[in-house]
Design an enzyme around this catalytic site. Structure first.
Site, short mmCIF file in Angstrom:
data_model
loop_
_atom_site.label_atom_id
_atom_site.label_comp_id
_atom_site.label_asym_id
_atom_site.label_seq_id
_atom_site.Cartn_x
_atom_site.Cartn_y
_atom_site.Cartn_z
N SER A 91 3.92 -6.50 2.76
CA SER A 91 2.60 -6.47 3.39
C SER A 91 1.55 -7.09 2.47
O SER A 91 1.63 -8.27 2.17
CB SER A 91 2.25 -5.04 3.82
OG SER A 91 1.11 -5.01 4.64
N LEU A 92 0.58 -6.29 1.96
CA LEU A 92 -0.42 -6.88 1.07
C LEU A 92 0.23 -7.51 -0.16
O LEU A 92 -0.33 -8.43 -0.77
CB LEU A 92 -1.45 -5.83 0.64
CG LEU A 92 -1.08 -4.89 -0.52
CD1 LEU A 92 -1.49 -5.48 -1.87
CD2 LEU A 92 -1.71 -3.54 -0.33
N HIS A 109 0.02 -3.40 11.26
CA HIS A 109 1.14 -4.21 11.73
C HIS A 109 1.50 -3.91 13.18
O HIS A 109 2.67 -3.80 13.55
CB HIS A 109 2.36 -4.04 10.81
CG HIS A 109 2.08 -4.48 9.41
ND1 HIS A 109 1.90 -5.81 9.09
CD2 HIS A 109 1.93 -3.78 8.26
CE1 HIS A 109 1.65 -5.90 7.78
NE2 HIS A 109 1.64 -4.69 7.27
N GLN A 164 0.83 -1.20 0.00
CA GLN A 164 0.00 0.00 0.00
C GLN A 164 0.87 1.25 0.00
O GLN A 164 1.90 1.30 0.66
CB GLN A 164 -0.92 -0.01 1.23
CG GLN A 164 -2.18 0.79 1.05
CD GLN A 164 -3.26 0.39 2.04
OE1 GLN A 164 -3.29 -0.74 2.51
NE2 GLN A 164 -4.13 1.31 2.38
N GLN A 201 1.24 -11.93 10.03
CA GLN A 201 1.68 -10.69 9.38
C GLN A 201 0.80 -9.51 9.77
O GLN A 201 1.27 -8.36 9.82
CB GLN A 201 1.66 -10.89 7.86
CG GLN A 201 2.25 -9.75 7.06
CD GLN A 201 1.50 -9.54 5.77
OE1 GLN A 201 0.34 -9.11 5.78
NE2 GLN A 201 2.13 -9.85 4.66
N ARG A 247 -9.39 -8.31 4.17
CA ARG A 247 -8.26 -7.82 4.97
C ARG A 247 -8.33 -6.32 5.14
O ARG A 247 -8.15 -5.80 6.25
CB ARG A 247 -6.96 -8.23 4.27
CG ARG A 247 -5.66 -7.87 5.00
CD ARG A 247 -4.48 -8.38 4.17
NE ARG A 247 -3.19 -8.18 4.79
CZ ARG A 247 -2.39 -7.14 4.62
NH1 ARG A 247 -2.78 -6.15 3.82
NH2 ARG A 247 -1.20 -7.07 5.21
#
Length: 313
Positions: free
Chosen positions: A94-95, A203, A10, A252, A119
Site C-alpha cells: 500500500s503506502l 482500497h 500502515q 491502487q 494521500r
C-alpha cells in the site's frame, strides 16, 4: 539468486521508530529533516516522541513510515550499499509502494512525503466518518470471501481490499455491508472475522474521490524511471516506466493490494531473499507464511543495517 526489498504499510508504525538510525547515521537524520522541511512541520518529533494516537492518524502515519524506510535505505547506502547493483526488484505494501519508489529514485523524499500527506488526507476525507469499515477474515478461501462480499453488498460496496497471504484477507466497503460479509464469512467457516479499528474503507471503490486527487497530485511532481523495477500492488508485474507507475498508484487507491501474489511472483522469478526496509517485521512474517523457501530479513535499526550489510556482502 536475487534479492528484493519490500517496504511496510500502515499498521507498522510505532513511537520511537527510526530514532537510532538518525542517531547512528547523519544520512538517515537528513531524511527526517527533508521530510520535516517538505511538510513544514516537525513530524520527526511526533515519530520519536508521540503521542501514539496522533502518529497513528493516516495523514501522519503514511509519511512517517516512508521517512523511516528511506532513513534505513540511506544508512545502507552510507556504508556503500547500492540498490541498483544488489537488488533485483522493490515492492511496498500500500503506502509502502511510495517508499519503494522513493528508494529507487522515482520521486524525491520531499515529494514522496507531500504525496503521502495528500494521500492520507484524501483517503480520510473520501468517506464520512462511521460510514465505512474494514474487517480481517482469517482462514477462509478467497472464493468464499469474495462470495460473501458479493452477497453482502446488495448494491453497496464490499470487496477484498488486501490479500495478505497466510490465510488472511481484508475486506472493505460500506459499514453495514462489511459487517454482514464478516458474519457470512464466519458462517462459511472462517476461523476469525475481526472488524478493524481503521478510519476509512481503504482500497475499496468508496475511495474513488481520493484516487482523483492522487491522479492530479502525481501529475504535478517530477518523476524519473526507478533504478530498480517496482512490482505493483495492483498488477503484480514489474515496471520502470514513470507514467505507468503513476497510473498504477492511482489504481491502487481503489484496488486490491495483492501481497500474497507479489511474494509468490518473487519466488517464481528467482528471488531467494526478501528484506523488509523500515519499521517492524509485518511483511517478513507474511512472506514466511506464503513461501518458506524465501529467506527474510529486516532493516529497521542501526543493528539491522550492520547485519544486512554482512549478509548481503
Amino acid at each position: 539468486m536475487a534479492v528484493a526489498f519490500t517496504f511496510p504499510g500502515q499498521g507498522s508504525q510505532a513511537v520511537g521508530m527510526g530514532k537510532d538510525l538518525a542517531d547512528a547515521f547523519p544520512e538517515a537524520r537528513r531524511v527526517f529533516e527533508e521530510v520535516d522541511a517538505a511538510l513544514g512541520e516537525n513530524l520527526s518529533k511526533l515519530i520519536w516522541e508521540g503521542p501514539e494516537e496522533t502518529l497513528t492518524l493516516t495523514a501522519n502515519a503514511q509519511p512517517a513510515l516512508m521517512a523511516v524506510s528511506l532513513a534505513a535505505m540511506r544508512a545502507l547506502e552510507a556504508r556503500g550499499f547500492s540498490l541498483k547493483d544488489r537488488v533485483a526488484y522493490v515492492a511496498g505494501h500500500s503506502l509502502g509502494e511510495y517508499s519503494a519508489l522513493a528508494a529507487a529514485g522515482f520521486v524525491s523524499v520531499g515529494d514522496a512525503a507531500k504525496l503521502l500527506r495528500t494521500r492520507g488526507n484524501a483517503m480520510q476525507a473520501a468517506v464520512p466518518a462511521g460510514e465505512g469499515a474494514m474487517a480481517a477474515i482469517i482462514g477462509l478461501e478467497q472464493a468464499d470471501v469474495e462470495a460473501a462480499c458479493a452477497e453482502a453488498a446488495k448494491g453497496s460496496v464490499c470487496q477484498v481490499a488486501n490479500d495478505n497471504g497466510g490465510g488472511q484477507l481484508v475486506i472493505s466497503g460500506a459499514k453495514a455491508a462489511v459487517e454482514l460479509a464478516a458474519k457470512l464469512c464466519t458462517e462459511k467457516g472462517a476461523k476469525r472475522a475481526l472488524m478493524l479499528q481503521v478510519s476509512a474503507p481503504f482500497h475499496s471503490a468508496l475511495m474513488a474521490p481520493a484516487a482523483a486527487i492522487m491522479r492530479e497530485a502525481l501529475a504535478g511532481v517530477a518523476k524519473r524511471g526507478p533504478v530498480v523495477p517496482v512490482v505493483s500492488n495492483v498488477t503484480v508485474t514489474p515496471t520502470s516506466d514513470p507514467e505507468e507507475i503513476a497510473r498504477r498508484l492511482v489504481d491502487q487507491i481503489t484496488g486490491r493490494v495483492r501481497w500474497r501474489e507479489t511474494v509468490e511472483w518473487f519466488g517464481a522469478n528467482g528471488v531467494s531473499s526478501l528484506y523488509e526496509v523500515g519499521a517492524g517485521k509485518v511483511l517478513s512474517g507474511l512472506a514466511r507464511r506464503i513461501n518458506r523457501d524465501i529467506t527474510t530479513g529486516a532493516v529497521g535499526t542501526a543493528a539491522d543495517v550492520e547485519a544486512a550489510l554482512a549478509a548481503l556482502g
